[in-house]
Motif scaffolding. Structure first.
Motif, PDB file in Angstrom:
ATOM      1  N   VAL A  32       0.908  -1.052   0.060  1.00 26.84           N
ATOM      2  CA  VAL A  32      -0.069  -0.034  -0.115  1.00 26.84           C
ATOM      3  C   VAL A  32       0.820   1.391   0.001  1.00 26.84           C
ATOM      4  O   VAL A  32       1.836   1.352   0.767  1.00 26.84           O
ATOM      5  N   SER A  33       0.575   2.204  -0.761  1.00 25.91           N
ATOM      6  CA  SER A  33       1.278   3.581  -0.813  1.00 25.91           C
ATOM      7  C   SER A  33       0.419   4.649  -0.789  1.00 25.91           C
ATOM      8  O   SER A  33      -0.537   4.940  -1.802  1.00 25.91           O
ATOM      9  N   LEU A  34       0.646   5.434   0.293  1.00 24.87           N
ATOM     10  CA  LEU A  34      -0.272   6.609   0.504  1.00 24.87           C
ATOM     11  C   LEU A  34       0.535   7.723   0.031  1.00 24.87           C
ATOM     12  O   LEU A  34       1.788   7.901   0.727  1.00 24.87           O
ATOM     13  N   ILE A  35       0.069   8.729  -0.648  1.00 25.44           N
ATOM     14  CA  ILE A  35       0.883   9.987  -1.064  1.00 25.44           C
ATOM     15  C   ILE A  35       0.001  10.946  -0.848  1.00 25.44           C
ATOM     16  O   ILE A  35      -1.132  11.146  -0.977  1.00 25.44           O
ATOM     17  N   ALA A  36       0.719  12.126  -0.184  1.00 21.66           N
ATOM     18  CA  ALA A  36      -0.036  13.512  -0.010  1.00 21.66           C
ATOM     19  C   ALA A  36       0.978  14.395  -0.034  1.00 21.66           C
ATOM     20  O   ALA A  36       2.218  14.376   0.036  1.00 21.66           O
ATOM     21  N   SER A  37       0.591  15.686  -0.529  1.00 24.95           N
ATOM     22  CA  SER A  37       1.295  16.784  -0.664  1.00 24.95           C
ATOM     23  C   SER A  37       1.409  17.849   0.396  1.00 24.95           C
ATOM     24  O   SER A  37       0.462  18.317   0.954  1.00 24.95           O
ATOM     25  N   SER A  38       2.658  18.029   0.832  1.00 33.70           N
ATOM     26  CA  SER A  38       2.894  19.127   1.729  1.00 33.70           C
ATOM     27  C   SER A  38       2.733  20.728   1.246  1.00 33.70           C
ATOM     28  O   SER A  38       2.529  21.338   2.036  1.00 33.70           O
ATOM     29  N   LYS A  39       2.975  20.506  -0.044  1.00 39.09           N
ATOM     30  CA  LYS A  39       2.841  22.034  -0.802  1.00 39.09           C
ATOM     31  C   LYS A  39       1.526  22.189  -0.742  1.00 39.09           C
ATOM     32  O   LYS A  39       1.151  23.542  -0.727  1.00 39.09           O
ATOM     33  N   GLY A  40       0.520  21.410  -1.004  1.00 42.69           N
ATOM     34  CA  GLY A  40      -1.221  21.797  -0.890  1.00 42.69           C
ATOM     35  C   GLY A  40      -1.203  22.333   0.591  1.00 42.69           C
ATOM     36  O   GLY A  40      -2.095  23.398   0.644  1.00 42.69           O
ATOM     37  N   ALA A  43       0.358  25.819   0.769  1.00 48.53           N
ATOM     38  CA  ALA A  43      -0.395  27.004   0.307  1.00 48.53           C
ATOM     39  C   ALA A  43      -1.669  27.405   1.121  1.00 48.53           C
ATOM     40  O   ALA A  43      -1.945  28.481   1.097  1.00 48.53           O
ATOM     41  N   ALA A  44      -2.560  26.129   1.560  1.00 49.50           N
ATOM     42  CA  ALA A  44      -3.488  26.760   2.458  1.00 49.50           C
ATOM     43  C   ALA A  44      -2.986  27.653   3.837  1.00 49.50           C
ATOM     44  O   ALA A  44      -3.601  28.390   4.033  1.00 49.50           O
ATOM     45  N   TRP A  45      -1.932  27.119   4.195  1.00 49.76           N
ATOM     46  CA  TRP A  45      -1.528  27.971   5.502  1.00 49.76           C
ATOM     47  C   TRP A  45      -0.848  29.218   5.110  1.00 49.76           C
ATOM     48  O   TRP A  45      -1.459  30.281   5.751  1.00 49.76           O
ATOM     49  N   LEU A  46      -0.496  29.333   3.933  1.00 49.96           N
ATOM     50  CA  LEU A  46      -0.145  30.754   3.376  1.00 49.96           C
ATOM     51  C   LEU A  46      -1.207  31.629   3.158  1.00 49.96           C
ATOM     52  O   LEU A  46      -1.357  32.967   3.291  1.00 49.96           O
ATOM     53  N   LYS A  47      -2.193  31.211   2.610  1.00 49.67           N
ATOM     54  CA  LYS A  47      -3.438  31.845   2.465  1.00 49.67           C
ATOM     55  C   LYS A  47      -4.064  32.437   3.726  1.00 49.67           C
ATOM     56  O   LYS A  47      -4.626  33.634   3.886  1.00 49.67           O
ATOM     57  N   GLY A  70       3.589  22.162   6.579  1.00 51.40           N
ATOM     58  CA  GLY A  70       2.888  21.390   5.865  1.00 51.40           C
ATOM     59  C   GLY A  70       3.245  19.943   5.830  1.00 51.40           C
ATOM     60  O   GLY A  70       2.598  19.044   5.977  1.00 51.40           O
ATOM     61  N   GLY A  71       4.754  19.441   5.976  1.00 53.20           N
ATOM     62  CA  GLY A  71       5.092  18.352   6.096  1.00 53.20           C
ATOM     63  C   GLY A  71       4.811  17.591   7.334  1.00 53.20           C
ATOM     64  O   GLY A  71       4.223  16.648   7.396  1.00 53.20           O
ATOM     65  N   THR A  72       4.903  18.285   8.595  1.00 52.09           N
ATOM     66  CA  THR A  72       4.530  17.846   9.753  1.00 52.09           C
ATOM     67  C   THR A  72       3.135  17.669   9.871  1.00 52.09           C
ATOM     68  O   THR A  72       2.638  16.656  10.478  1.00 52.09           O
ATOM     69  N   ALA A  73       2.307  18.702   9.356  1.00 47.92           N
ATOM     70  CA  ALA A  73       0.742  18.199   9.261  1.00 47.92           C
ATOM     71  C   ALA A  73       0.312  17.078   8.346  1.00 47.92           C
ATOM     72  O   ALA A  73      -0.402  16.411   8.904  1.00 47.92           O
TER      73      ALA A  73
END
Length: 125
Positions: A32-40, A43-47, A70-73
């Motif tokens: 199983v491979s779960l992928i998520a973007s810290s950039k996403g 971007a929400a945090w910067l907004k 983002g990486g931590t979250a």
């Protein structure tokens, strides 16, 4: 938690170019491979926390801070999501397949969801 669930392999990592974080594990021969973007998340945090002159450091420092957050979250989100899925499996609410189907790796190395999207199997109309 995954070891107690019967998983025999576990790995985490990051693609620095794309900002994607991944969690991989094997359960009864299925990878199983779960992928998520810290950039996403960044971007929400910067907004919500835009850079301005009252902030300490440069705009680049502020953006780096957002990416770190983002990486931590995202790791926390993945951990909590997997924990919820495993709990649902253990109490009989979901099967392993229904919980993780889209993230199971096929022999090609692609996740089921990537194959489905490439083949346009869920296209509407």
């Amino acid at each position: 938690m995954l070891k107690q669930f019967g998983c025999t392999k576990f790995a985490t990592g990051e693609d620095f170019d794309t900002g994607e974080l991944f969690v991989q594990f094997e359960h009864r021969g299925r990878m199983v491979s779960l992928i998520a973007s810290s950039k996403g998340y960044a971007a929400a945090w910067l907004k919500e926390n835009p850079y301005n002159n009252r902030r300490k450091g440069t705009k680049a420092d502020h953006e780096a801070k957002a990416l770190e957050k983002g990486g931590t979250a995202v790791y926390s989100i993945l951990r909590d999501w997997v924990k919820g899925q495993v709990t649902a499996i253990e109490i009989g609410m979901l099967s392993f397949e229904s919980a993780f189907l889209s993230h199971i790796l096929l022999p090609s190395g692609k996740r089921v969801i990537e194959h489905v999207e490439e083949q346009k199997l869920l296209e509407g109309k």
